[in-house]
Design a protein around this motif. Structure first.
Motif, short mmCIF file in Angstrom:
data_model
loop_
_atom_site.label_atom_id
_atom_site.label_comp_id
_atom_site.label_asym_id
_atom_site.label_seq_id
_atom_site.Cartn_x
_atom_site.Cartn_y
_atom_site.Cartn_z
N SER A 344 0.85 -1.20 0.00
CA SER A 344 0.00 0.00 0.00
C SER A 344 0.88 1.25 0.00
CB SER A 344 -0.92 -0.01 1.21
OG SER A 344 -0.17 0.00 2.40
N ASP A 345 0.25 2.39 -0.23
CA ASP A 345 0.97 3.67 -0.27
C ASP A 345 0.45 4.60 0.81
OD1 ASP A 345 2.49 2.92 -2.46
OD2 ASP A 345 1.12 3.83 -3.91
N ILE A 346 1.35 5.46 1.30
CA ILE A 346 0.97 6.57 2.17
C ILE A 346 1.45 7.84 1.50
CG2 ILE A 346 1.40 7.72 4.37
CD1 ILE A 346 1.58 5.00 5.68
N ILE A 347 0.56 8.81 1.32
CA ILE A 347 0.97 10.10 0.78
C ILE A 347 1.21 11.05 1.94
CG2 ILE A 347 -0.25 9.73 -1.39
CD1 ILE A 347 -2.43 11.66 -0.39
N SER A 348 2.18 11.94 1.76
CA SER A 348 2.56 12.80 2.88
C SER A 348 3.21 14.07 2.37
CB SER A 348 3.52 12.07 3.82
OG SER A 348 4.73 11.74 3.15
N HIS A 349 3.34 15.03 3.27
CA HIS A 349 4.11 16.25 2.99
C HIS A 349 4.49 16.89 4.31
CE1 HIS A 349 5.79 19.46 0.66
NE2 HIS A 349 5.25 19.00 -0.46
N SER A 350 5.69 17.42 4.35
CA SER A 350 6.14 18.15 5.54
C SER A 350 6.15 19.64 5.26
CB SER A 350 7.54 17.69 5.96
OG SER A 350 8.47 17.92 4.91
N GLY A 351 6.23 20.43 6.32
CA GLY A 351 6.30 21.88 6.21
C GLY A 351 7.42 22.41 7.07
N ASP A 352 8.20 23.35 6.55
CA ASP A 352 9.40 23.80 7.26
C ASP A 352 9.64 25.28 7.04
OD1 ASP A 352 11.77 23.79 8.71
OD2 ASP A 352 12.97 23.13 7.01
N ASN A 353 8.70 26.12 7.45
CA ASN A 353 8.94 27.55 7.47
C ASN A 353 9.81 27.91 8.67
OD1 ASN A 353 7.37 27.90 5.26
ND2 ASN A 353 5.83 29.20 6.23
N LEU A 359 3.70 18.35 9.59
CA LEU A 359 3.73 17.10 8.83
C LEU A 359 2.31 16.58 8.70
CD1 LEU A 359 5.41 14.79 7.49
CD2 LEU A 359 5.41 13.68 9.74
N THR A 360 1.97 16.13 7.50
CA THR A 360 0.69 15.46 7.27
C THR A 360 0.93 14.17 6.51
OG1 THR A 360 -1.57 15.73 6.45
CG2 THR A 360 0.18 16.66 5.09
N ALA A 361 0.10 13.17 6.76
CA ALA A 361 0.19 11.90 6.06
C ALA A 361 -1.20 11.29 5.94
CB ALA A 361 1.13 10.94 6.79
N VAL A 362 -1.40 10.54 4.86
CA VAL A 362 -2.72 10.02 4.52
C VAL A 362 -2.61 8.60 3.99
CG1 VAL A 362 -4.84 10.40 3.19
CG2 VAL A 362 -3.39 12.35 3.79
N SER A 363 -3.43 7.71 4.49
CA SER A 363 -3.66 6.42 3.86
C SER A 363 -5.06 6.46 3.26
CB SER A 363 -3.54 5.27 4.86
OG SER A 363 -3.96 4.05 4.25
N VAL A 364 -5.12 6.65 1.95
CA VAL A 364 -6.43 6.69 1.29
C VAL A 364 -7.12 5.34 1.43
CG1 VAL A 364 -7.61 7.03 -0.91
CG2 VAL A 364 -5.65 8.47 -0.32
N ILE A 372 0.00 17.42 12.00
CA ILE A 372 0.57 17.90 13.25
C ILE A 372 1.38 19.15 12.94
CG2 ILE A 372 2.52 16.28 13.02
CD1 ILE A 372 2.63 16.22 16.11
N MET A 373 1.23 20.19 13.78
CA MET A 373 1.85 21.49 13.53
C MET A 373 2.48 22.01 14.82
SD MET A 373 -1.26 23.15 11.24
CE MET A 373 -0.19 24.11 10.16
N THR A 374 3.65 22.64 14.68
CA THR A 374 4.32 23.26 15.83
C THR A 374 4.79 24.66 15.43
OG1 THR A 374 6.60 22.59 15.33
CG2 THR A 374 5.21 20.98 16.47
N ASN A 375 5.10 25.48 16.44
CA ASN A 375 5.60 26.84 16.17
C ASN A 375 6.99 27.05 16.75
OD1 ASN A 375 4.51 26.75 18.79
ND2 ASN A 375 4.04 28.95 18.80
N GLY A 376 7.87 26.07 16.52
CA GLY A 376 9.26 26.18 16.93
C GLY A 376 10.16 25.48 15.94
N ASP A 377 11.35 26.03 15.72
CA ASP A 377 12.28 25.44 14.76
C ASP A 377 12.70 24.02 15.13
OD1 ASP A 377 12.54 27.16 12.63
OD2 ASP A 377 14.12 28.36 13.54
N ARG A 378 12.64 23.67 16.40
CA ARG A 378 13.00 22.33 16.81
C ARG A 378 11.79 21.40 16.94
NH1 ARG A 378 17.93 21.35 17.67
NH2 ARG A 378 17.42 19.44 18.82
#
Length: 403
Positions: A344-353, A359-364, A372-378
């Motif tokens: 099977s496949d999982i689609i995903s994408h991360s964010g790094d501003n 990070l988000t991930a999906v199993s259709v 999941i979202m955070t407001n810190g560089d670490r």
């Protein structure tokens, strides 16, 4: 943790951060001094009673997330949403919007999505292709007389498909040291590119948008960009129809604020219409996990095609592998695709501003997803990876970050 596990985790982190960098280039202002507040909590379950398995997962997250946040002293907050059986199962928000005000986050607190924004724009572009405004495989120079890059005839080969699959040939972002260039023939191979998305956004604006020539600014390597109606267009044609009423591309009071790896806040970074014109498609989305989960549900269990929603065939095309990235990762149109050993496949994408990680991930196939979202560089190292790789989350959605 064993040495080989540490090496694997490092590789996972490097790959996802490289694939998620929006590199907005907006300046930091480090504020001396900060106050730490013990994480405040806002957690919500869906009205439908979860199964015992979901109860155990939610209980683990409600314990794990505030604990990780307390240990990650430079990350003010984390917010997360789970989708199961194509419904919002749970959302939780922990911590504070910034260390200066110590205002608590809740499920409606807005974060910057970073490069997770690309998934939204890719969907909007696919809809424009469906309507005949764009051709997925038509060179973009056919739609505008403006040349995004002078002096290279390969610009006339770049299509929307190339941009959305990161095969345009452009580097991630230009700079004085690294001026904009096409580094290989379009379609030849994969190389992550925010500039490609910026180019495609400019073409879309030329076709259906408006530009304000009286509100302009200079960006990297003396690039002049003027304000557009990108925020209004995305709201009218995707965000509002999908029920994402808290989402947009302009700064709003009360948002979570960005913090660097020392926990210092940049109080002056507030996106304008000019910023959205330059970075909106590639990394400018402001949203909540609850809002973004509505978009995930449209991918998992889509409503019938209409003026805003894709047909089943175009939705399938968006998440179909277009180019191989590594042995176990391909890229679709706006999404990374991790091929599981199970087939099977999982689609995903991360964010790094700067100051935000996501990070988000999906199993259709399994109708499951998370954001999941955070407001810190670490936030990626100290929270996101540890949550996603935990045993309960692996049972829920086994994203492995394989390289």
């Amino acid at each position: 943790m064993q040495a080989d596990e540490i090496v694997t985790l490092t590789k996972r982190r490097k790959f996802f951060l490289e694939c998620g960098r929006a590199a907005l280039g907006l300046p930091f202002l480090a504020l001396a001094g900060r106050l730490r507040q013990e994480p405040t909590t806002a957690a919500f379950k869906d009205t439908a009673a979860p199964t015992a398995n979901w109860d155990a997962l939610i209980a683990d997250l409600e314990k794990r997330l505030p604990l990780l946040l307390a240990q990650a002293t430079t990350v003010p907050a984390v917010s997360m949403a789970l989708v199961a059986d194509a419904k919002l199962l749970w959302r939780g928000a922990f911590g504070v919007k910034d260390f200066a005000s110590r205002a608590p986050v809740d499920g409606d607190t807005i974060f910057e999505a970073g490069s997770v924004s690309k998934t939204i724009f890719a969907y909007a572009v696919m809809k424009l292709c469906e309507k005949g405004v764009l051709g997925l495989d038509t060179p973009l120079t056919k739609y505008t007389p403006a040349r995004f890059l002078e002096g290279d005839p390969r610009l006339d080969l770049i299509t929307a498909r190339h941009v959305l699959s990161h095969t345009s040939g452009f580097q991630n972002w230009r700079s004085k040291q690294d001026p904009l260039a096409i580094h290989f023939s379009p379609g030849e191979r994969w190389e992550y590119s925010g500039e490609g998305y910026s180019y495609l956004q400019s073409v879309v604006t030329h076709l259906i948008g408006q530009v304000n020539p009286n509100d302009c600014r200079t960006f990297e390597n003396d690039l002049k960009v003027c304000a557009t109606d990108f925020d209004a267009y995305m709201k009218a044609n995707l965000l509002v129809p999908f029920g994402m009423i808290s989402s947009g591309y302009l700064y709003r009071e009360g948002m979570a604020r960005p913090h660097d790896d020392k926990g210092l806040m940049n109080k002056d970074r507030k996106a304008t219409a000019v910023d959205a014109a330059r970075y909106g498609s590639a990394g400018g989305l402001h949203t909540t996990p609850t809002d973004y989960a509505k978009f995930l549900i449209e991918l998992i269990d889509p409503k019938p095609s209409d003026a805003y929603r894709l047909t089943a065939s175009n939705l399938s095309e968006m998440v179909r592998p277009q180019v191989k990235v590594t042995n176990s990762v391909s890229w679709g149109l706006g999404w990374a695709i991790e091929h599981q050993r199970s087939g099977s496949d999982i689609i995903s994408h991360s964010g790094d501003n700067p100051g935000f990680k996501a990070l988000t991930a999906v199993s259709v196939e399994n109708k499951a997803a998370f954001i999941i979202m955070t407001n810190g560089d670490r936030g990626f190292d100290e929270i996101i990876v540890k949550v996603v790789m935990s045993e309960p989350m692996q049972r829920f959605l086994p994203l492995t970050f394989n390289s």
